[in-house]
Design a protein around this motif. Structure first.
Motif, mmCIF file in Angstrom:
data_model
loop_
_atom_site.group_PDB
_atom_site.id
_atom_site.type_symbol
_atom_site.label_atom_id
_atom_site.label_comp_id
_atom_site.label_asym_id
_atom_site.label_seq_id
_atom_site.Cartn_x
_atom_site.Cartn_y
_atom_site.Cartn_z
ATOM 1 N N ALA A 45 0.858 -1.193 0.000
ATOM 2 C CA ALA A 45 0.000 0.000 0.000
ATOM 3 C C ALA A 45 0.892 1.239 0.000
ATOM 4 O O ALA A 45 1.125 1.849 1.037
ATOM 5 C CB ALA A 45 -0.920 0.004 1.214
ATOM 6 N N MET A 48 -0.306 4.390 1.770
ATOM 7 C CA MET A 48 -0.679 4.269 3.174
ATOM 8 C C MET A 48 -0.190 5.461 3.974
ATOM 9 O O MET A 48 0.982 5.840 3.910
ATOM 10 C CB MET A 48 -0.085 2.989 3.759
ATOM 11 C CG MET A 48 -0.497 2.694 5.180
ATOM 12 S SD MET A 48 -2.170 2.050 5.240
ATOM 13 C CE MET A 48 -2.395 1.854 7.007
ATOM 14 N N THR A 232 -5.767 4.159 3.246
ATOM 15 C CA THR A 232 -5.238 3.663 1.981
ATOM 16 C C THR A 232 -6.403 3.204 1.113
ATOM 17 O O THR A 232 -7.456 2.821 1.631
ATOM 18 C CB THR A 232 -4.269 2.487 2.188
ATOM 19 O OG1 THR A 232 -3.902 1.939 0.918
ATOM 20 C CG2 THR A 232 -4.882 1.390 3.031
#
Length: 250
Positions: A45, A48, A232
């Motif tokens: 991710a 994130m 995210t």
């Protein structure tokens, strides 16, 4: 036969101890073995982000008031859960949650993707008197949160503790923690711009409880609720769960 074997085992101290160790080892292996493949199973991710000081303070209040005892933050892969709550939860979404709040307790609905689903005003009304917006609710009221000024002087220590367990807060973030908590809930203040500089343009900066003259525990808790599921977009990019996150409601 099993009863005879069990009685014989009970009379042998060493044998009984070894049997206990063997039984306990099975549970240990089941829990520990998956950790060796953690890098392969946790999703990537790149977008994130982590909690701002105000959101982290809200999370602490959420835990303090026992909200997690009735609301899980883990959408399972079952079709009915996905249809009701949104894309199933990914491990990476709890990357910066210490402690994580996964579970299956559902006295109230799952809150893993509640961010942006309701307006700030709805949350204020719900926390002040839940039955004003959900007549069948058995949730207690938390109206005092709007009266309690948020304690911000110890937020740098909270960020330092989070950094110690892997959240990449910088020295600048830690030093400005109290100022950023105030700025995120005070959009017209001189402190507001520093929040987006340090935490990104996606950071929500506004008076969450509708009062810009002071920062309350209500501000912090709503700021936290409004970011749940929005740290995210990884879950929404998964082909098995193509839904888009809701646009935030002002």
């Amino acid at each position: 036969m099993p009863e005879f074997f069990h009685r014989k085992l009970e009379r042998s101290t060493i044998g009984f101890v070894l049997a206990i160790i063997a039984a306990a080892s099975v549970g240990g292996i089941v829990e520990i073995a998956p950790l060796f493949t953690i890098d392969e199973t946790v999703e990537e991710a790149p977008d994130m982000r982590f909690y701002t000081p105000l959101e982290l303070a809200g999370r602490n209040i959420y835990i303090r008031e026992g909200c997690y005892a009735c609301h899980s933050q883990m959408i399972r892969t079952l079709q009915d859960e996905v249809e009701r709550y949104g894309p199933y939860s990914l491990a990476v979404e709890s990357r910066y949650d210490h402690p994580m709040l996964w579970g299956s307790k559902r006295t109230g609905p799952d809150l893993a993707r509640v961010g942006g689903k309701y307006s700030d005003f709805w949350h204020v009304a719900h926390l002040t008197n839940p039955r004003d917006v959900v007549p069948e609710s058995n949730m207690p009221a938390y109206r005092w949160l709007a009266r309690n000024s948020l304690r911000t002087e110890d937020l740098p220590l909270h960020l330092e503790a989070q950094r110690a367990v892997g959240v990449p807060y910088t020295d600048e973030m830690i030093e400005n923690a109290a100022r950023d908590a105030y700025g995120q809930a005070s959009p017209d203040s001189d402190s507001a711009s520093g929040v987006t500089e340090r935490y990104g343009e996606e950071t929500q900066v506004r008076a969450f409880d509708g009062v810009a003259t002071r920062v309350t525990e209500m501000d912090a808790l709503i700021a936290y609720l409004q970011v749940l599921g929005r740290l995210t977009d990884a879950a929404f990019l998964d082909t098995a769960a193509p839904q888009k996150p809701p646009e935030p409601i002002e």
